[in-house]
Scaffold this active site. Structure first.
Site, PDB file in Angstrom:
ATOM      1  N   SER A 149      27.946  18.959 -22.408  1.00 22.02           N
ATOM      2  CA  SER A 149      27.763  20.152 -21.590  1.00 22.02           C
ATOM      3  C   SER A 149      27.120  19.677 -20.288  1.00 22.02           C
ATOM      4  CB  SER A 149      26.835  21.133 -22.304  1.00 22.02           C
ATOM      5  OG  SER A 149      26.396  22.101 -21.382  1.00 22.02           O
ATOM      6  N   ARG A 154      19.376  28.268 -10.037  1.00 19.70           N
ATOM      7  CA  ARG A 154      19.576  29.548 -10.744  1.00 19.70           C
ATOM      8  C   ARG A 154      19.080  30.771  -9.971  1.00 19.70           C
ATOM      9  NH1 ARG A 154      23.711  27.573 -13.267  1.00 19.70           N
ATOM     10  NH2 ARG A 154      23.271  26.409 -15.161  1.00 19.70           N
ATOM     11  N   ASP A 163      18.662  28.542 -19.055  1.00 18.87           N
ATOM     12  CA  ASP A 163      19.387  29.191 -17.969  1.00 18.87           C
ATOM     13  C   ASP A 163      19.560  30.692 -18.175  1.00 18.87           C
ATOM     14  OD1 ASP A 163      19.609  26.991 -16.308  1.00 18.87           O
ATOM     15  OD2 ASP A 163      21.300  26.207 -17.437  1.00 18.87           O
ATOM     16  N   ASP A 213      34.089  28.324 -20.728  1.00 19.70           N
ATOM     17  CA  ASP A 213      33.319  29.518 -21.119  1.00 19.70           C
ATOM     18  C   ASP A 213      33.611  30.714 -20.218  1.00 19.70           C
ATOM     19  OD1 ASP A 213      32.046  28.192 -23.183  1.00 19.70           O
ATOM     20  OD2 ASP A 213      30.309  27.628 -21.966  1.00 19.70           O
TER      21      ASP A 213
END
Ligand code: ARG
Length: 430
Positions: A197, A117, A146, A37
């Site tokens: 993922s 995060r 996220d 990505d």
């Protein structure tokens, strides 16, 4: 894609705005992992937003890539690329507060992805401010948590920064991305048939998609990457000791150990015993239930040990009330509100409770199970003299005092029973 095209047009009209790089283009700081990505994003952002991409890989303890992802980012068109190691800060300022809060979302998930995060967002904002970027970009999709954690975390620190999220605007399949990479000569390290993922860091690994989407079927062996199958784990248990100071793990098996090393070592020991596998259907902030698996060997052991330390060192009222606050803290982390107004006051409460959470916990690891089998503390509230039923230990409890206590404790109910019996016409005699 439409939004991107409009932005490109607008950009062409306006020329460059803000602090642009030498090229005269605005800059975007991209949260870059080296995966498919974000590799594709370098090209996509540059093309569609007419921006210079600064790729930033934040090291929170994810496994090292096979190649030099920084060099590859530059080859793929980033004007600059960097690797920033924040592992120490991650453990001390993010993971340890989570441990003090026994942080398990919905009582199960150790928040391993979620807790990284805010620090990633903080690091990206710092770089953006340093290089004068107008945008921050990330590779999150529009269906997950996220994106919320990044977006909310970034604007809470610098409301002037704009967010770009290619995978949210440009919804394409993994195979289409691979084709896009091939068309545009983007160097990637991805196999077409990798079905999951994943997100990984020091505190644990998350896995979703592929066969996991069928919530009824057992996770295939391939989802597990950090733990031994409990069936194949050693036939002898492993005992470990974790030392805590003010709620923070400071030693492993009697040896003072820094946080990063302690987690890494414990992850291996526990993972080798099949500990830390979690299979869960969880509620995302965006309203979707999703089936995910987690592998968090160190987290599972440390939280179990920390709870046991607290059980020995905290009073019941504190334990009870803290459970409520823990739930709140867990939600703050999960919901991406680390930089919101409630996190610090909640942290202050939790920190205060940890003042006397000091001592050592002994844990038995055996074929996937974690059992606390011993605990000791210099400030223990467990007093063997008070607790004993044994003839060999001096009993310090005042047995007679119990009668007076129970009389007073039961007095409201006794009073009510008499009063109500009277109302029902029964005897009210003392
Ligand atoms: N559901 C977890 C969370 O929201 C993990 C997300 C992990 N992301 C991934 N790409 N697998 O914290």
């Amino acid at each position: 894609m439409a939004a991107a095209k409009a932005a490109k047009k607008e950009q062409a009209k306006k020329g460059t705005a803000g602090k642009a790089g030498e090229s005269g283009r605005d800059k975007v700081v991209l949260a870059y992992s080296g995966g498919l990505d974000t590799s594709v994003d370098i090209h996509w952002l540059s093309e569609n937003y007419n921006v210079d991409v600064v790729a930033v890989s934040v090291d929170v303890g994810q496994p090292k890539a096979e190649d030099d992802i920084i060099a590859r980012a530059k080859r793929n068109g980033a004007v600059d690329a960097m690797f920033i190691d924040v592992r120490k800060e991650f453990v001390e300022n993010y993971v340890w507060p989570l441990v003090k809060a026994n942080g398990l979302y919905q009582d199960v998930y150790p928040l391993s992805t979620a807790i990284a995060r805010p620090l990633m967002a903080k690091t990206l904002v710092e770089v953006a401010e340093k290089v004068g970027a107008k945008y921050i970009a990330h590779g999150c999709t529009g269906k997950g948590n996220d994106q919320v954690r990044f977006d909310a975390g970034i604007v809470a620190q610098n409301p002037d920064l704009k967010i770009l999220a290619p995978q949210r605007e440009w919804v394409v399949s993994r195979d289409e991305e691979i084709d896009y990479a091939a068309e545009h000569g983007i160097e990637i390290k991805a196999k077409k048939n990798s079905p999951y993922s994943r997100d990984e860091n020091l505190w644990g690994a998350s896995c979703e998609c592929g066969a996991l989407e069928d919530a009824w079927s057992e996770p295939p062996a391939g989802v597990w990457a950090h733990t031994v199958d409990p069936d194949k784990a050693p036939d002898e248990p492993t005992y470990i000791e974790i030392g805590f100071e003010k709620g923070v793990p400071v030693s492993l098996n009697g040896k003072k150990t820094d946080g990063v090393t302690l987690i890494e070592k414990l992850d291996k020991i526990a993972g080798d015993n099949g500990v830390g596998r979690i299979d869960h259907v969880e509620d995302r902030l965006v309203g979707i239930k999703s089936r995910e698996t987690y592998e968090c060997p160190a987290a599972v052991v440390i939280i179990a040990a920390h709870k046991a330390m607290e059980a020995m060192c905290l009073q019941r009222e504190v334990l009870d009330f803290k459970r409520i606050v823990e739930q709140k803290f867990t939600r703050i982390v999960y919901d991406g509100q680390w930089f919101g107004g409630l996190r610090e006051p909640v942290n202050a409460f939790i920190d205060k409770t940890q003042e006397y959470v000091t001592g050592t916990v002994r844990v038995k690891l055996y074929k996937g199970s974690v059992t606390v089998v011993g605990r000791k503390s210099p400030v223990s509230l467990y007093d063997q003299g008070l607790a004993t039923y044994s003839k060999d230990t001096v009993d310090t409890f005042d047995h007679k005092a119990a009668m007076g206590f129970i009389y007073v404790w039961g007095l409201p109910d006794q009073t009510a029973a008499r009063a109500h019996a009277g109302a029902k016409g029964k005897s009210k005699k003392q």
